[in-house]
Design a protein around this motif. Structure first.
Motif, PDB file in Angstrom:
ATOM      1  N   VAL A  70      45.940 -19.820 -25.755  1.00  0.00           N
ATOM      2  CA  VAL A  70      44.968 -19.252 -24.829  1.00  0.00           C
ATOM      3  C   VAL A  70      45.157 -19.963 -23.497  1.00  0.00           C
ATOM      4  N   VAL A  71      45.107 -19.202 -22.394  1.00  0.00           N
ATOM      5  CA  VAL A  71      45.195 -19.792 -21.061  1.00  0.00           C
ATOM      6  C   VAL A  71      44.043 -19.255 -20.214  1.00  0.00           C
ATOM      7  N   ILE A  72      43.459 -20.157 -19.439  1.00  0.00           N
ATOM      8  CA  ILE A  72      42.450 -19.784 -18.449  1.00  0.00           C
ATOM      9  C   ILE A  72      42.944 -20.296 -17.108  1.00  0.00           C
ATOM     10  N   SER A  73      42.907 -19.442 -16.101  1.00  0.00           N
ATOM     11  CA  SER A  73      43.230 -19.917 -14.747  1.00  0.00           C
ATOM     12  C   SER A  73      41.918 -20.079 -14.002  1.00  0.00           C
ATOM     13  N   HIS A  74      41.705 -21.280 -13.487  1.00  0.00           N
ATOM     14  CA  HIS A  74      40.514 -21.578 -12.687  1.00  0.00           C
ATOM     15  C   HIS A  74      40.949 -21.471 -11.224  1.00  0.00           C
ATOM     16  N   VAL A  75      40.483 -20.444 -10.539  1.00  0.00           N
ATOM     17  CA  VAL A  75      40.919 -20.207  -9.167  1.00  0.00           C
ATOM     18  C   VAL A  75      39.706 -20.220  -8.234  1.00  0.00           C
ATOM     19  N   THR A  76      39.794 -21.081  -7.213  1.00  0.00           N
ATOM     20  CA  THR A  76      38.768 -21.140  -6.172  1.00  0.00           C
ATOM     21  C   THR A  76      39.447 -20.901  -4.827  1.00  0.00           C
ATOM     22  N   ALA A  77      38.937 -19.910  -4.094  1.00  0.00           N
ATOM     23  CA  ALA A  77      39.495 -19.600  -2.772  1.00  0.00           C
ATOM     24  C   ALA A  77      38.459 -18.826  -1.970  1.00  0.00           C
ATOM     25  N   ARG A  78      38.374 -19.167  -0.709  1.00  0.00           N
ATOM     26  CA  ARG A  78      37.521 -18.442   0.231  1.00  0.00           C
ATOM     27  C   ARG A  78      36.081 -18.297  -0.265  1.00  0.00           C
ATOM     28  N   GLY A  79      35.551 -19.380  -0.821  1.00  0.00           N
ATOM     29  CA  GLY A  79      34.161 -19.406  -1.259  1.00  0.00           C
ATOM     30  C   GLY A  79      33.884 -18.704  -2.578  1.00  0.00           C
ATOM     31  N   MET A  80      34.919 -18.296  -3.295  1.00  0.00           N
ATOM     32  CA  MET A  80      34.747 -17.613  -4.583  1.00  0.00           C
ATOM     33  C   MET A  80      35.485 -18.373  -5.682  1.00  0.00           C
ATOM     34  N   HIS A  81      35.006 -18.183  -6.920  1.00  0.00           N
ATOM     35  CA  HIS A  81      35.649 -18.808  -8.076  1.00  0.00           C
ATOM     36  C   HIS A  81      35.757 -17.769  -9.185  1.00  0.00           C
ATOM     37  N   THR A  82      36.912 -17.716  -9.822  1.00  0.00           N
ATOM     38  CA  THR A  82      37.108 -16.802 -10.946  1.00  0.00           C
ATOM     39  C   THR A  82      37.943 -17.501 -12.011  1.00  0.00           C
ATOM     40  N   MET A  83      37.757 -17.076 -13.265  1.00  0.00           N
ATOM     41  CA  MET A  83      38.441 -17.734 -14.389  1.00  0.00           C
ATOM     42  C   MET A  83      38.996 -16.707 -15.378  1.00  0.00           C
ATOM     43  N   PRO A  84      40.020 -15.950 -15.018  1.00  0.00           N
ATOM     44  CA  PRO A  84      40.594 -15.011 -15.971  1.00  0.00           C
ATOM     45  C   PRO A  84      41.226 -15.739 -17.156  1.00  0.00           C
ATOM     46  N   LYS A  85      41.152 -15.113 -18.317  1.00  0.00           N
ATOM     47  CA  LYS A  85      41.622 -15.692 -19.576  1.00  0.00           C
ATOM     48  C   LYS A  85      42.578 -14.708 -20.240  1.00  0.00           C
ATOM     49  N   LYS A  86      43.609 -15.257 -20.886  1.00  0.00           N
ATOM     50  CA  LYS A  86      44.591 -14.404 -21.568  1.00  0.00           C
ATOM     51  C   LYS A  86      45.145 -15.162 -22.773  1.00  0.00           C
ATOM     52  N   GLU A  87      45.565 -14.432 -23.773  1.00  0.00           N
ATOM     53  CA  GLU A  87      46.226 -15.007 -24.951  1.00  0.00           C
ATOM     54  C   GLU A  87      47.703 -14.673 -24.904  1.00  0.00           C
ATOM     55  N   PHE A  88      48.524 -15.587 -25.456  1.00  0.00           N
ATOM     56  CA  PHE A  88      49.954 -15.331 -25.548  1.00  0.00           C
ATOM     57  C   PHE A  88      50.513 -16.040 -26.768  1.00  0.00           C
ATOM     58  N   SER A  89      51.704 -15.648 -27.171  1.00  0.00           N
ATOM     59  CA  SER A  89      52.362 -16.231 -28.346  1.00  0.00           C
ATOM     60  C   SER A  89      53.675 -16.864 -27.955  1.00  0.00           C
ATOM     61  N   VAL A  90      54.014 -17.934 -28.660  1.00  0.00           N
ATOM     62  CA  VAL A  90      55.298 -18.601 -28.509  1.00  0.00           C
ATOM     63  C   VAL A  90      56.001 -18.478 -29.857  1.00  0.00           C
ATOM     64  N   LYS A  91      57.269 -18.045 -29.822  1.00  0.00           N
ATOM     65  CA  LYS A  91      58.025 -17.844 -31.066  1.00  0.00           C
ATOM     66  C   LYS A  91      58.934 -18.999 -31.348  1.00  0.00           C
TER      67      LYS A  91
END
Length: 91
Positions: A70-91
């Motif tokens: 699972v990965v979450i990107s914590h992004v803050t820019a221009r007075g805003m904050h967002t945290m999109p999340k995604k799942e991925f697999s490693v083989k």
């Protein structure tokens, strides 16, 4: 602000956050931090990316064990904050 989170590659995936606002790339975000962990594990890895090119901030991973992550990107820019999340697999 919009953040599109993508993961590419199988064994050593590259995690990318494409940051934009009003259709324009954001190259000078205040913070772009990737947090990821293997499903079922409590230990999280965190890496801050200081620079983006054309609004794309990239983390190249290595030495990941096979499994689901699972990965979450914590992004803050221009007075805003967002945290999109995604799942991925490693083989």
């Amino acid at each position: 602000m919009k953040v599109e989170l993508t993961i590419s590659g199988n064994n050593h995936p590259a995690i990318k956050a494409a940051v934009s606002q009003n259709g324009e790339p954001v190259n000078a975000a205040d913070e772009v931090l990737f947090e990821w962990w293997r499903s079922g594990e409590k230990k999280h890895q965190k890496v801050e990316i200081k620079e983006g090119k054309n609004g794309i901030y990239t983390l190249k991973t290595h030495d990941l064990k096979p499994g689901k992550y699972v990965v979450i990107s914590h992004v803050t820019a221009r007075g805003m904050h967002t945290m999109p999340k995604k799942e991925f697999s490693v083989k």
